[in-house]
Scaffold this motif. Sequence first.
Motif, short mmCIF file in Angstrom:
data_model
loop_
_atom_site.label_atom_id
_atom_site.label_comp_id
_atom_site.label_asym_id
_atom_site.label_seq_id
_atom_site.Cartn_x
_atom_site.Cartn_y
_atom_site.Cartn_z
N LEU A 60 -45.64 -28.55 15.19
CA LEU A 60 -45.71 -27.61 16.30
C LEU A 60 -46.75 -26.52 16.05
O LEU A 60 -46.79 -25.94 14.97
CB LEU A 60 -44.35 -26.97 16.54
CG LEU A 60 -43.23 -27.93 16.95
CD1 LEU A 60 -41.90 -27.20 17.03
CD2 LEU A 60 -43.55 -28.61 18.26
N GLY A 61 -47.57 -26.26 17.05
CA GLY A 61 -48.55 -25.19 16.97
C GLY A 61 -48.20 -24.03 17.88
O GLY A 61 -48.71 -22.93 17.72
N GLN A 62 -47.31 -24.28 18.85
CA GLN A 62 -46.82 -23.25 19.74
C GLN A 62 -45.33 -23.44 19.93
O GLN A 62 -44.85 -24.56 20.08
CB GLN A 62 -47.49 -23.30 21.11
CG GLN A 62 -48.91 -22.86 21.12
CD GLN A 62 -49.47 -22.87 22.53
OE1 GLN A 62 -49.39 -23.86 23.23
NE2 GLN A 62 -50.03 -21.75 22.94
N VAL A 63 -44.61 -22.31 19.94
CA VAL A 63 -43.16 -22.34 20.15
C VAL A 63 -42.81 -21.24 21.14
O VAL A 63 -43.24 -20.09 20.97
CB VAL A 63 -42.39 -22.12 18.82
CG1 VAL A 63 -40.90 -22.05 19.07
CG2 VAL A 63 -42.73 -23.22 17.82
N GLY A 64 -42.05 -21.59 22.16
CA GLY A 64 -41.54 -20.61 23.11
C GLY A 64 -40.03 -20.57 23.01
O GLY A 64 -39.38 -21.61 23.19
N LEU A 65 -39.48 -19.43 22.67
CA LEU A 65 -38.03 -19.29 22.55
C LEU A 65 -37.52 -18.40 23.68
O LEU A 65 -38.03 -17.29 23.88
CB LEU A 65 -37.66 -18.69 21.19
CG LEU A 65 -38.10 -19.49 19.97
CD1 LEU A 65 -37.76 -18.74 18.70
CD2 LEU A 65 -37.46 -20.87 19.97
N LEU A 66 -36.53 -18.89 24.41
CA LEU A 66 -35.96 -18.18 25.54
C LEU A 66 -34.56 -17.73 25.19
O LEU A 66 -33.90 -18.33 24.35
CB LEU A 66 -35.93 -19.09 26.76
CG LEU A 66 -37.25 -19.78 27.08
CD1 LEU A 66 -37.06 -20.80 28.17
CD2 LEU A 66 -38.31 -18.78 27.46
N GLU A 67 -34.09 -16.68 25.86
CA GLU A 67 -32.76 -16.12 25.60
C GLU A 67 -32.62 -15.71 24.13
O GLU A 67 -31.62 -15.99 23.48
CB GLU A 67 -31.65 -17.12 25.98
CG GLU A 67 -31.55 -17.42 27.44
CD GLU A 67 -31.08 -16.26 28.29
OE1 GLU A 67 -30.32 -15.40 27.79
OE2 GLU A 67 -31.49 -16.20 29.46
N THR A 68 -33.64 -15.02 23.61
CA THR A 68 -33.62 -14.63 22.20
C THR A 68 -32.61 -13.54 21.89
O THR A 68 -32.17 -13.41 20.76
CB THR A 68 -35.01 -14.10 21.77
OG1 THR A 68 -35.33 -12.96 22.56
CG2 THR A 68 -36.07 -15.17 21.92
N LYS A 69 -32.28 -12.75 22.90
CA LYS A 69 -31.34 -11.63 22.75
C LYS A 69 -31.82 -10.62 21.71
O LYS A 69 -31.03 -9.99 21.03
CB LYS A 69 -29.94 -12.14 22.44
CG LYS A 69 -29.40 -13.05 23.52
CD LYS A 69 -28.01 -13.52 23.24
CE LYS A 69 -27.58 -14.46 24.36
NZ LYS A 69 -26.28 -15.02 24.14
N VAL A 70 -33.14 -10.46 21.60
CA VAL A 70 -33.75 -9.53 20.65
C VAL A 70 -34.32 -8.34 21.40
O VAL A 70 -35.08 -8.49 22.35
CB VAL A 70 -34.87 -10.23 19.84
CG1 VAL A 70 -35.63 -9.23 19.00
CG2 VAL A 70 -34.29 -11.32 18.98
N GLU A 71 -33.93 -7.15 20.97
CA GLU A 71 -34.40 -5.92 21.60
C GLU A 71 -35.73 -5.46 21.00
O GLU A 71 -36.61 -4.98 21.69
CB GLU A 71 -33.35 -4.83 21.43
CG GLU A 71 -33.56 -3.65 22.32
CD GLU A 71 -32.36 -2.73 22.28
OE1 GLU A 71 -32.57 -1.52 22.04
OE2 GLU A 71 -31.23 -3.20 22.48
N ASP A 72 -35.87 -5.61 19.69
CA ASP A 72 -37.08 -5.19 18.99
C ASP A 72 -37.38 -6.21 17.91
O ASP A 72 -36.47 -6.74 17.27
CB ASP A 72 -36.88 -3.79 18.39
CG ASP A 72 -38.20 -3.12 18.07
OD1 ASP A 72 -39.23 -3.49 18.68
OD2 ASP A 72 -38.21 -2.23 17.21
#
Length: 91
Positions: free
Chosen positions: A30-42
């Motif tokens: 993988l050269g690109q990764v998109g993560l959704l619903e990370t629930k990360v504020e910072d």
Amino acid sequence: MSSILFWNCRGVQKKGMRNYLCDLINQHNLGQVGLLETKVEDLLRSEVDRLVGRGWEFFYQPVVGKFGGILILCKSKDVLFKLIEGGRSGW
């Protein structure tokens, strides 16, 4: 040639997430990764390095309330990624 992964991970800081994500990255080149619903504020550079290792650029959109959050990761040596407009970034 590298591949792209988009994943609704439902929490990037969950136990076991790092190992599973690193395995996916290695297995599928993988050269690109998109993560959704990370629930990360910072998100700090050091946290990205711990998550996927060094050599990855990142952009993230923080969570709003209890839902959401997006993290885009690009292997800097393999992918040219230009952010046109967005929130916070490691670019």
